[in-house]
Scaffold this motif. Structure first.
Motif, PDB file in Angstrom:
ATOM      1  N   MET A  38       0.814  -1.209   0.000  1.00  0.00           N
ATOM      2  CA  MET A  38       0.000   0.000   0.000  1.00  0.00           C
ATOM      3  C   MET A  38       0.850   1.263   0.000  1.00  0.00           C
ATOM      4  N   THR A  39       2.072   1.186   0.509  1.00  0.00           N
ATOM      5  CA  THR A  39       2.968   2.335   0.436  1.00  0.00           C
ATOM      6  C   THR A  39       3.144   2.779  -1.001  1.00  0.00           C
ATOM      7  N   VAL A  40       3.247   1.830  -1.896  1.00  0.00           N
ATOM      8  CA  VAL A  40       3.416   2.121  -3.321  1.00  0.00           C
ATOM      9  C   VAL A  40       2.077   2.402  -3.988  1.00  0.00           C
ATOM     10  N   MET A  41       1.081   1.561  -3.728  1.00  0.00           N
ATOM     11  CA  MET A  41      -0.181   1.657  -4.456  1.00  0.00           C
ATOM     12  C   MET A  41      -0.931   2.949  -4.183  1.00  0.00           C
ATOM     13  N   SER A  42      -0.801   3.489  -2.981  1.00  0.00           N
ATOM     14  CA  SER A  42      -1.526   4.724  -2.679  1.00  0.00           C
ATOM     15  C   SER A  42      -1.085   5.870  -3.586  1.00  0.00           C
ATOM     16  N   SER A  43       0.206   5.953  -3.860  1.00  0.00           N
ATOM     17  CA  SER A  43       0.696   6.997  -4.771  1.00  0.00           C
ATOM     18  C   SER A  43       0.517   6.602  -6.232  1.00  0.00           C
ATOM     19  N   ALA A  44       0.724   5.334  -6.546  1.00  0.00           N
ATOM     20  CA  ALA A  44       0.548   4.879  -7.926  1.00  0.00           C
ATOM     21  C   ALA A  44      -0.880   5.090  -8.402  1.00  0.00           C
ATOM     22  N   SER A  45      -1.839   4.903  -7.501  1.00  0.00           N
ATOM     23  CA  SER A  45      -3.236   5.100  -7.874  1.00  0.00           C
ATOM     24  C   SER A  45      -3.524   6.560  -8.203  1.00  0.00           C
ATOM     25  N   ASP A  46      -2.856   7.487  -7.529  1.00  0.00           N
ATOM     26  CA  ASP A  46      -3.021   8.904  -7.862  1.00  0.00           C
ATOM     27  C   ASP A  46      -2.514   9.193  -9.266  1.00  0.00           C
ATOM     28  N   LEU A  47      -1.394   8.580  -9.648  1.00  0.00           N
ATOM     29  CA  LEU A  47      -0.912   8.741 -11.024  1.00  0.00           C
ATOM     30  C   LEU A  47      -1.923   8.182 -12.012  1.00  0.00           C
ATOM     31  N   ALA A  48      -2.475   7.020 -11.689  1.00  0.00           N
ATOM     32  CA  ALA A  48      -3.468   6.407 -12.577  1.00  0.00           C
ATOM     33  C   ALA A  48      -4.675   7.307 -12.769  1.00  0.00           C
ATOM     34  N   ALA A  49      -5.086   8.003 -11.707  1.00  0.00           N
ATOM     35  CA  ALA A  49      -6.302   8.805 -11.763  1.00  0.00           C
ATOM     36  C   ALA A  49      -6.161  10.063 -12.617  1.00  0.00           C
ATOM     37  N   GLN A  81       9.302  -6.801   0.519  1.00  0.00           N
ATOM     38  CA  GLN A  81       8.762  -7.643  -0.561  1.00  0.00           C
ATOM     39  C   GLN A  81       7.488  -7.032  -1.132  1.00  0.00           C
ATOM     40  N   GLY A  82       6.639  -6.502  -0.241  1.00  0.00           N
ATOM     41  CA  GLY A  82       5.432  -5.832  -0.708  1.00  0.00           C
ATOM     42  C   GLY A  82       5.751  -4.617  -1.549  1.00  0.00           C
ATOM     43  N   VAL A  83       6.743  -3.836  -1.125  1.00  0.00           N
ATOM     44  CA  VAL A  83       7.179  -2.672  -1.907  1.00  0.00           C
ATOM     45  C   VAL A  83       7.677  -3.103  -3.280  1.00  0.00           C
ATOM     46  N   ARG A  84       8.536  -4.106  -3.282  1.00  0.00           N
ATOM     47  CA  ARG A  84       9.128  -4.580  -4.542  1.00  0.00           C
ATOM     48  C   ARG A  84       8.063  -5.074  -5.506  1.00  0.00           C
ATOM     49  N   ASP A  85       7.142  -5.899  -5.026  1.00  0.00           N
ATOM     50  CA  ASP A  85       6.125  -6.463  -5.904  1.00  0.00           C
ATOM     51  C   ASP A  85       5.175  -5.396  -6.432  1.00  0.00           C
ATOM     52  N   ALA A  86       4.830  -4.419  -5.587  1.00  0.00           N
ATOM     53  CA  ALA A  86       3.942  -3.348  -6.031  1.00  0.00           C
ATOM     54  C   ALA A  86       4.627  -2.475  -7.075  1.00  0.00           C
ATOM     55  N   CYS A  87       5.897  -2.175  -6.875  1.00  0.00           N
ATOM     56  CA  CYS A  87       6.640  -1.385  -7.862  1.00  0.00           C
ATOM     57  C   CYS A  87       6.703  -2.106  -9.201  1.00  0.00           C
ATOM     58  N   ALA A  88       6.955  -3.414  -9.160  1.00  0.00           N
ATOM     59  CA  ALA A  88       7.018  -4.196 -10.390  1.00  0.00           C
ATOM     60  C   ALA A  88       5.662  -4.219 -11.087  1.00  0.00           C
ATOM     61  N   ALA A  89       4.585  -4.340 -10.317  1.00  0.00           N
ATOM     62  CA  ALA A  89       3.252  -4.406 -10.901  1.00  0.00           C
ATOM     63  C   ALA A  89       2.858  -3.102 -11.582  1.00  0.00           C
ATOM     64  N   CYS A  90       3.363  -1.976 -11.075  1.00  0.00           N
ATOM     65  CA  CYS A  90       2.977  -0.663 -11.609  1.00  0.00           C
ATOM     66  C   CYS A  90       4.021  -0.060 -12.544  1.00  0.00           C
ATOM     67  N   GLY A  91       5.139  -0.735 -12.733  1.00  0.00           N
ATOM     68  CA  GLY A  91       6.182  -0.167 -13.575  1.00  0.00           C
ATOM     69  C   GLY A  91       6.813   1.070 -12.962  1.00  0.00           C
ATOM     70  N   LEU A  92       7.040   1.038 -11.645  1.00  0.00           N
ATOM     71  CA  LEU A  92       7.592   2.178 -10.920  1.00  0.00           C
ATOM     72  C   LEU A  92       8.951   1.815 -10.321  1.00  0.00           C
ATOM     73  N   PRO A  93      10.050   2.143 -10.979  1.00  0.00           N
ATOM     74  CA  PRO A  93      11.354   1.904 -10.359  1.00  0.00           C
ATOM     75  C   PRO A  93      11.552   2.834  -9.170  1.00  0.00           C
ATOM     76  N   VAL A  94      12.279   2.365  -8.159  1.00  0.00           N
ATOM     77  CA  VAL A  94      12.566   3.180  -6.985  1.00  0.00           C
ATOM     78  C   VAL A  94      13.728   4.114  -7.317  1.00  0.00           C
ATOM     79  N   LEU A  95      13.472   5.417  -7.252  1.00  0.00           N
ATOM     80  CA  LEU A  95      14.468   6.418  -7.619  1.00  0.00           C
ATOM     81  C   LEU A  95      15.339   6.839  -6.443  1.00  0.00           C
ATOM     82  N   GLY A  96      14.853   6.626  -5.234  1.00  0.00           N
ATOM     83  CA  GLY A  96      15.592   7.033  -4.046  1.00  0.00           C
ATOM     84  C   GLY A  96      14.639   7.167  -2.876  1.00  0.00           C
TER      85      GLY A  96
END
Length: 403
Positions: A72-83, A111-126
Motif C-alpha cells: 500500500m505504500t506504493v499503491m496509494s501513490s501509484a493510484s493517484d498517477l493512474a487517476a 517484498q510488498g514494496v518490490r512487488d507493487a513497484c514491479a506491478a505498476c512499472g515504478l522503479p525506486v528512484l531514491g
C-alpha cells in the motif's frame, strides 16, 4: 451521521496551504486532481507528482500485515498517477522504522514494496530512511501525461456516462473486518491494484476522474462538487458491489450500500465519459482486454451485458435520453490477482435534476425529479431499475454515513 475523514482532511489542507506559494507552472487547482500537474517547458506533456503516507492506517490497526503495508505504500501513490492518466516514471520512498522491528517484518514489508513497484512499472528512484518509536512509511510517485489528456476531478457534464474500473465496496468491507475483529486477520481479499493501464486508456475519453481510495460515495461527492453537478444512481447496488463486500454486509446485518459510504476505499477509478465518446471508449477498452495474453493482465469474457445507464444533469438543464442505443459493455477479468477474476469496467446511468444553491453540491432530485429546496443536505438516491421504491441516503453536505 458522521463527517468522513476525507472531508475533514480537505478542510485541514485548505486552511494549511491558504497562504503558501504555488508554482506558476501548475495547471491544477488545489484538490482539483489526484496528482499535482506542472508544465514541462518545451514539451506537450505535464509532470504528474503525488505523495501519500500510510500512517493512520497503521496506527489504527487497519494495515497489520507487513506485506500489505509495503504494497500500500506504493499503491496509494501509484493510484493517484493512474487517476490523472499518467505514465509512471518512478517512486521515492520514506521509511521511518522502529529500531525494535524484526528483520523478518522488514523483509516482508520490502517484498510488498518490490512487488507493487514491479506491478505498476515504478522503479525506486531514491528516498529517505530514519528510525523512530513508530513505523511511518510514505511514497512520492512521479509520471508524465499529455497536457491535453490529463484528467481532473472536475469536468463531468450533464449526459455523461459514469464508469468504475472494478467492483466497489471491498475497501470498506476490509476495514469493517479489520477494525471490528482485531483478534484475527480480515477474511476479505484486499490487495488493490493501481489502475495505471485503465487510466492511460481513460485519459483519451474521460471528462473527469478520481480514484476511490476514500470510498465510492466520497469519490462521487468530490466529482459532483468539482463539476457542479448532481447524480442519481438507478442501478442495483448488488450490480456494482464486490461479492465479498456483499457477503460482509449480509453477515453483519448492514444495508449493502453502506459499504460504498465507508471512508476506506478500493482504489478503483471512477470516471465520466461524454456520450459521444462512449463508442470509441468501449472499442479501446475491448482492445485493452485483447492484450491480456501478452501482458498477463486482462482477458475478455465472452458474454456482454447491457449496462445500467448514466445521466448527469446540471443547473437549469434536464436529463436527456442517451440515444444511440446502448450496446452491451464487455466485461473483462484480471487474471493476475483474484482467482475468480474481477470486472474491469462497470457502467451505470445516472439521472437527476439539480437546483444550484450557494454550495456547489446540495440537492439531488427525487424520483419525480422535482427540485428540493436549499436545506444544507444532499440526497444520494439509489433506485434499482424496475424497483417500486428507492433507498434514500440523506446526509449533511460533505458528509457520508460510516458503517
Amino acid at each position: 451521521m458522521f463527517m468522513t475523514a476525507v472531508v475533514r482532511e480537505n478542510a485541514l489542507v485548505e486552511s494549511l496551504v491558504r497562504a503558501l506559494p504555488r508554482s506558476l507552472d501548475q495547471t491544477n487547482g488545489l484538490g482539483e486532481s489526484d496528482a499535482e500537474l506542472l508544465r514541462l517547458p518545451g514539451t506537450d506533456r505535464l509532470l504528474a507528482i503525488t505523495t501519500d503516507a500510510i500512517v493512520e492506517e497503521i496506527e489504527a490497526g487497519l494495515y497489520r500485515d507487513p506485506y500489505l503495508i509495503g504494497w500500500m505504500t506504493v499503491m496509494s501513490s501509484a493510484s493517484d498517477l493512474a487517476a490523472v492518466g499518467a505514465d509512471p516514471l518512478g517512486i521515492l520512498l520514506s521509511q521511518t522504522l522502529p529500531e525494535t522491528a524484526a528483520p523478518a517484518f522488514l523483509n516482508r514489508m520490502q517484498q510488498g514494496v518490490r512487488d507493487a513497484c514491479a506491478a505498476c512499472g515504478l522503479p525506486v528512484l531514491g528516498g529517505d530512511t530514519n528510525h523512530s518509536a513508530r513505523l511511518h512509511v510514505a511514497s512520492s510517485a512521479v509520471g508524465t501525461v499529455p497536457a491535453a489528456e490529463a484528467m481532473l476531478r472536475s469536468g463531468c457534464r450533464p449526459g455523461d456516462r459514469l464508469f468504475a474500473s472494478g467492483p466497489l465496496g471491498i475497501g470498506s468491507a476490509y476495514a469493517f473486518e479489520a477494525l471490528t475483529r482485531r483478534d484475527r486477520e480480515p477474511d476479505v481479499p484486499f490487495l488493490p491494484m493501481a489502475r495505471v493501464r485503465e487510466g492511460q486508456l481513460a485519459r483519451r475519453f474521460a471528462s473527469s476522474c478520481m480514484d476511490s481510495s476514500d470510498g465510492a460515495l466520497a469519490t462521487l461527492d468530490e466529482i459532483m462538487r468539482r463539476s457542479r453537478v448532481g447524480m442519481k444512481l438507478d442501478i442495483s447496488v448488488d450490480e456494482i458491489l464486490h461479492p465479498a463486500a456483499r457477503r460482509i454486509a449480509e453477515a453483519a446485518g448492514l444495508p449493502p450500500w453502506t459499504l460504498l459510504a465507508g471512508p476506506h476505499g478500493e482504489f478503483e477509478l471512477i470516471f465520466s465519459v461524454p456520450q459521444r465518446r462512449c463508442g470509441g471508449f468501449r472499442a479501446a477498452a475491448a482492445r485493452l482486454a485483447s492484450d491480456a495474453p501478452r501482458s498477463g493482465a486482462l482477458s475478455p469474457r465472452t458474454r456482454a451485458r447491457t449496462p445500467g445507464q448514466l445521466h448527469v444533469a446540471g443547473h437549469g438543464s434536464r436529463s436527456q435520453p442517451g440515444g444511440g442505443g446502448s450496446a452491451g459493455y464487455r466485461r473483462v477479468r484480471r487474471r493476475t490477482h483474484e482467482p475468480g477474476g474481477r470486472r474491469l469496467l462497470r457502467s451505470v446511468r445516472i439521472r437527476q435534476r439539480y437546483s444550484l444553491p450557494p454550495h456547489p453540491l446540495q440537492n439531488l432530485a427525487s424520483e419525480s425529479w422535482s427540485s428540493r429546496p436549499h436545506s444544507g443536505h444532499a440526497w444520494v438516491v439509489i433506485s434499482p431499475r424496475g424497483a417500486r421504491t428507492s433507498s434514500v441516503v440523506t446526509m449533511p453536505v460533505g458528509t457520508a454515513m460510516i458503517p
